[in-house]
Design a protein around this motif. Structure first.
Motif, PDB file in Angstrom:
ATOM      1  N   GLN A   1       0.914 -10.874 -11.195  1.00 27.60           N
ATOM      2  CA  GLN A   1       0.320 -10.214 -10.038  1.00 27.60           C
ATOM      3  C   GLN A   1       1.403  -9.850  -9.021  1.00 27.60           C
ATOM      4  O   GLN A   1       2.368 -10.600  -8.837  1.00 27.60           O
ATOM      5  CB  GLN A   1      -0.708 -11.132  -9.355  1.00 27.60           C
ATOM      6  CG  GLN A   1      -1.871 -11.549 -10.239  1.00 27.60           C
ATOM      7  CD  GLN A   1      -2.794 -10.386 -10.546  1.00 27.60           C
ATOM      8  OE1 GLN A   1      -2.996  -9.500  -9.718  1.00 27.60           O
ATOM      9  NE2 GLN A   1      -3.362 -10.383 -11.753  1.00 27.60           N
ATOM     10  N   ALA A   2       1.228  -8.702  -8.352  1.00 30.55           N
ATOM     11  CA  ALA A   2       2.177  -8.276  -7.324  1.00 30.55           C
ATOM     12  C   ALA A   2       1.524  -8.300  -5.947  1.00 30.55           C
ATOM     13  O   ALA A   2       0.346  -7.964  -5.795  1.00 30.55           O
ATOM     14  CB  ALA A   2       2.691  -6.867  -7.624  1.00 30.55           C
ATOM     15  N   LYS A   3       2.296  -8.719  -4.935  1.00 30.30           N
ATOM     16  CA  LYS A   3       1.848  -8.614  -3.549  1.00 30.30           C
ATOM     17  C   LYS A   3       1.837  -7.148  -3.136  1.00 30.30           C
ATOM     18  O   LYS A   3       2.751  -6.395  -3.459  1.00 30.30           O
ATOM     19  CB  LYS A   3       2.794  -9.385  -2.630  1.00 30.30           C
ATOM     20  CG  LYS A   3       2.805 -10.892  -2.829  1.00 30.30           C
ATOM     21  CD  LYS A   3       3.856 -11.540  -1.934  1.00 30.30           C
ATOM     22  CE  LYS A   3       3.541 -11.339  -0.466  1.00 30.30           C
ATOM     23  NZ  LYS A   3       4.591 -11.926   0.400  1.00 30.30           N
ATOM     24  N   THR A   4       0.805  -6.745  -2.426  1.00 30.46           N
ATOM     25  CA  THR A   4       0.706  -5.346  -1.999  1.00 30.46           C
ATOM     26  C   THR A   4       0.608  -5.273  -0.483  1.00 30.46           C
ATOM     27  O   THR A   4       0.234  -6.243   0.187  1.00 30.46           O
ATOM     28  CB  THR A   4      -0.515  -4.662  -2.626  1.00 30.46           C
ATOM     29  OG1 THR A   4      -1.700  -5.394  -2.279  1.00 30.46           O
ATOM     30  CG2 THR A   4      -0.378  -4.612  -4.146  1.00 30.46           C
TER      31      THR A   4
ATOM     32  N   ASP B   1      -1.020  -4.098   3.061  1.00 30.40           N
ATOM     33  CA  ASP B   1      -2.378  -3.822   3.516  1.00 30.40           C
ATOM     34  C   ASP B   1      -2.433  -2.468   4.216  1.00 30.40           C
ATOM     35  O   ASP B   1      -1.418  -1.886   4.604  1.00 30.40           O
ATOM     36  CB  ASP B   1      -2.889  -4.933   4.436  1.00 30.40           C
ATOM     37  CG  ASP B   1      -1.995  -5.147   5.649  1.00 30.40           C
ATOM     38  OD1 ASP B   1      -1.698  -4.163   6.353  1.00 30.40           O
ATOM     39  OD2 ASP B   1      -1.588  -6.299   5.892  1.00 30.40           O
TER      40      ASP B   1
ATOM     41  N   THR C   1       0.296   0.268   6.396  1.00 27.95           N
ATOM     42  CA  THR C   1       0.683   1.575   5.861  1.00 27.95           C
ATOM     43  C   THR C   1       0.047   2.762   6.587  1.00 27.95           C
ATOM     44  O   THR C   1       0.293   3.906   6.232  1.00 27.95           O
ATOM     45  CB  THR C   1       0.317   1.663   4.368  1.00 27.95           C
ATOM     46  OG1 THR C   1      -1.110   1.564   4.219  1.00 27.95           O
ATOM     47  CG2 THR C   1       0.978   0.550   3.571  1.00 27.95           C
TER      48      THR C   1
ATOM     49  N   ARG D   1       3.674   3.311  -1.576  1.00 28.18           N
ATOM     50  CA  ARG D   1       4.213   2.385  -2.586  1.00 28.18           C
ATOM     51  C   ARG D   1       3.179   2.006  -3.654  1.00 28.18           C
ATOM     52  O   ARG D   1       3.192   0.894  -4.203  1.00 28.18           O
ATOM     53  CB  ARG D   1       4.798   1.126  -1.937  1.00 28.18           C
ATOM     54  CG  ARG D   1       6.002   1.408  -1.050  1.00 28.18           C
ATOM     55  CD  ARG D   1       6.679   0.139  -0.618  1.00 28.18           C
ATOM     56  NE  ARG D   1       7.811   0.415   0.276  1.00 28.18           N
ATOM     57  CZ  ARG D   1       8.569  -0.521   0.829  1.00 28.18           C
ATOM     58  NH1 ARG D   1       8.322  -1.792   0.586  1.00 28.18           N
ATOM     59  NH2 ARG D   1       9.567  -0.203   1.616  1.00 28.18           N
ATOM     60  N   HIS D   2       2.307   2.909  -3.936  1.00 26.07           N
ATOM     61  CA  HIS D   2       1.263   2.660  -4.938  1.00 26.07           C
ATOM     62  C   HIS D   2       1.873   2.564  -6.339  1.00 26.07           C
ATOM     63  O   HIS D   2       2.788   3.300  -6.691  1.00 26.07           O
ATOM     64  CB  HIS D   2       0.234   3.781  -4.899  1.00 26.07           C
ATOM     65  CG  HIS D   2      -0.817   3.671  -5.952  1.00 26.07           C
ATOM     66  ND1 HIS D   2      -1.810   2.713  -5.932  1.00 26.07           N
ATOM     67  CD2 HIS D   2      -1.019   4.390  -7.100  1.00 26.07           C
ATOM     68  CE1 HIS D   2      -2.574   2.852  -6.990  1.00 26.07           C
ATOM     69  NE2 HIS D   2      -2.124   3.857  -7.709  1.00 26.07           N
TER      70      HIS D   2
ATOM     71  N   THR E   1       8.501   0.092  -4.929  1.00 29.89           N
ATOM     72  CA  THR E   1       7.077  -0.150  -4.742  1.00 29.89           C
ATOM     73  C   THR E   1       6.923  -1.586  -4.238  1.00 29.89           C
ATOM     74  O   THR E   1       7.871  -2.366  -4.217  1.00 29.89           O
ATOM     75  CB  THR E   1       6.305   0.031  -6.061  1.00 29.89           C
ATOM     76  OG1 THR E   1       6.779  -0.914  -7.028  1.00 29.89           O
ATOM     77  CG2 THR E   1       6.499   1.439  -6.611  1.00 29.89           C
ATOM     78  N   GLY E   2       5.710  -1.933  -3.801  1.00 35.46           N
ATOM     79  CA  GLY E   2       5.419  -3.316  -3.442  1.00 35.46           C
ATOM     80  C   GLY E   2       5.822  -3.682  -2.022  1.00 35.46           C
ATOM     81  O   GLY E   2       6.393  -2.898  -1.271  1.00 35.46           O
ATOM     82  N   ASP E   3       5.535  -4.921  -1.657  1.00 35.65           N
ATOM     83  CA  ASP E   3       5.689  -5.420  -0.293  1.00 35.65           C
ATOM     84  C   ASP E   3       7.098  -5.951  -0.041  1.00 35.65           C
ATOM     85  O   ASP E   3       7.315  -7.141   0.205  1.00 35.65           O
ATOM     86  CB  ASP E   3       4.647  -6.507  -0.026  1.00 35.65           C
ATOM     87  CG  ASP E   3       4.593  -6.910   1.441  1.00 35.65           C
ATOM     88  OD1 ASP E   3       5.254  -6.248   2.256  1.00 35.65           O
ATOM     89  OD2 ASP E   3       3.896  -7.886   1.764  1.00 35.65           O
TER      90      ASP E   3
END
Length: 514
Positions: free
Chosen positions: A138-141, A143, A147, A157-158, A341-343
């Motif tokens: 799982q990746a942190k995204t 909120d 954004t 960063r989708h 991508t990602g947080d």
């Protein structure tokens, strides 16, 4: 020989003999089967060594499962070739500490406090066993509140499928894997530090530190797994190291107020006299970060002969509070940065300098970033060089000499390009926000010198790209031998754009700003 000289010679011989003693952890019951928790046996060897006046605690080849071990004065923990101290997967095997408001936390594998002449050496390995403390599926995204001011809004960063560039999701875990707190005469030589579940190695309020020849790979997908953090420490040398970390590879910071992130406090002096050389650095955050939410000064930092590659930010100098970041020099450095991508924090800037308020207490006066020098820097990046001062804290006396920057096209422009990242400040509109991107942007700066700067647009034709070199709200600007143009495909882009400034000299001629 006089009685005094004889006594002195005897004492010197006795001290040297004590420090030459070797204490094998096997002799104290340590089992190298990778299953038996050997914390108590290794600690017995360390305690016996320091009680006898010091020496070497030897860890022979094998895998030793362990919780927290406390290193002590005059102890050299030496890991033989093939020796692995592997972190226990059971959180209760690590020593605990409490932080008001943050509950109970756990130290990592090695924790030293108030020790003198303490070392970690040898060709062996400390392995934090982070695979048990993270969900790697799982990746942190980010909120939607974070954004909302970006160019892409909810699509920022989708990732269409999978976890992209991470970061992966943490579970309950130990904190810093290796900590030296309020220690003097510290050496970390040759070891490998792998798979940390949090910051890998932290020097807090230490003096006289030497780190040489280590391999530190914490995992590029792992958040919070910094490489080396140096906070409020003095006289530190880091050289000949290979550091690859998810978060900042090197972080140099100064804390002043009560600080207990690892159960220590009272760090009340500047972080100063730091020398970094001959290192290879990679990070999905910053290769080198100096400052951030700090309340004390960082000064006299010299970085030379380093490669920063495969990173989200290259060199990051950030101020959000009181104190200053000053007397910083960077020479002979190669920087390569990418959008992600990602947080992750950062957005592909080879060099980022920013001073913007992050402390809500208006009675606290913002510090300054001043006397910063870059020379002989070669960059290749997917976003521009960013210098972002504010009216409250303008940047002061920043110099660039002999810089080459290849601004390259990014495959992630559609989901991440055309934005500035100043997170950590009070204004959400100036956290992550859309902006046209010059090759080099400077805002609110007094005393900027750009000398022999070559800008190449290497396939970069995104519609949000703009001027070559843009400086706004300035005094005392000096530009000499700038070689570059505005962004290709943007008819309004200029090679050099100056607005709201005074005392601008371009190639020896006075130039007025708009």
């Amino acid at each position: 020989m006089s009685k005094f000289l004889l006594l002195a010679a005897t004492l010197t011989f006795s001290a040297s003999a004590a420090l030459a003693q070797t204490y094998s952890v096997r002799a104290y019951g340590a089992v190298a089967d990778g299953r038996t928790v050997t914390t108590a046996a290794i600690q017995k060897a360390v305690d016996a060594c320091t009680k006898a006046g010091g020496g070497t605690v030897e860890v022979p080849a094998g895998i030793y499962l362990t919780g927290t071990i406390n290193l002590k004065t005059n102890v050299n923990l030496h890991l033989d070739d093939g020796a692995v101290l592997k972190g226990s997967p059971i959180l209760s095997d690590y020593q605990t500490y409490s932080v008001p408001g943050f509950g109970t936390n756990h130290y990592g594998i090695l924790y030293s406090v108030h020790a003198d002449n303490v070392s970690l050496t040898g060709p062996g390995t400390v392995d934090g066993n982070n695979e048990v403390f993270y969900d790697f599926t799982q990746a942190k995204t980010l909120d939607t509140a974070t954004t909302r001011y970006t160019r892409q809004k909810n699509n920022y960063r989708h990732v269409a499928s999978g976890i992209g560039d991470g970061p992966v999701v943490p579970k309950d875990r130990p904190r810093q894997m290796v900590i030296f707190s309020q220690c003097t005469h510290v050496r970390v030589i040759d070891v490998s530090l792998l798979n940390s579940p949090f910051w890998t190695m932290h020097f807090a309020d230490c003096d006289a530190v030497n780190v040489d020849g280590i391999r530190l790979w914490s995992g590029l997908l792992v958040p919070n797994a910094d490489g080396i953090d140096v906070s409020s420490s003095s006289n530190v040398t880091i050289e000949n190291c290979d550091i690859r970390s998810g978060d900042d590879a090197l972080a140099i910071v100064g804390y002043d107020h009560h600080f207990e992130i690892a159960g220590f406090s009272g760090l009340k002096h500047p972080c100063e006299n730091i020398n970094i050389s001959n290192c290879n650095l990679q990070s999905y955050s910053s290769g080198i970060r100096i400052g951030f939410l700090d309340q004390n000064t960082v000064r006299n930092v010299n970085v030379s002969n380093c490669n920063i590659t495969n990173s989200t930010r290259g060199i990051n100098i950030s101020l959000r509070d009181e104190g200053s970041l000053e007397n910083l020099t960077f020479d002979n450095i190669r920087i390569e940065t990418k959008l992600r991508t990602g947080d992750w924090w950062g957005n592909g800037e080879p060099i980022h300098i920013s001073a913007i308020r992050g402390n809500a207490d208006k009675s606290v006066k913002m510090g300054r970033i001043k006397n910063v020098r870059f020379s002989n820097i070669t960059c290749r990046g997917e976003n521009g060089i960013l210098l972002y001062g504010t009216a409250e804290s303008p940047l002061q006396d920043v110099q660039f000499h002999n810089i080459t920057f290849d601004f390259v096209d990014s495959p992630l422009n559609s989901v991440a390009g055309g934005n500035v990242d100043l997170r950590g400040n009070l204004d959400p509109k100036l956290g992550l926000f859309a902006r046209d991107i010059p090759g080099f942007l400077a805002e609110h700066i007094n005393g900027l010198t750009v000398d022999n700067f070559k800008l190449n647009w290497d396939g970069a034709k995104a519609p949000f790209l703009s001027n070559g070199l843009e400086v706004n709200h300035f005094t005392g600007l000096r530009i000499r031998d700038f070689q570059g143009t505005g962004a290709p495909g943007n008819a309004k882009a200029q090679p050099i754009s100056l607005q709201d400034g005074a005392e601008a000299m371009v190639d020896g001629k006075l130039r007025k700003a708009k």
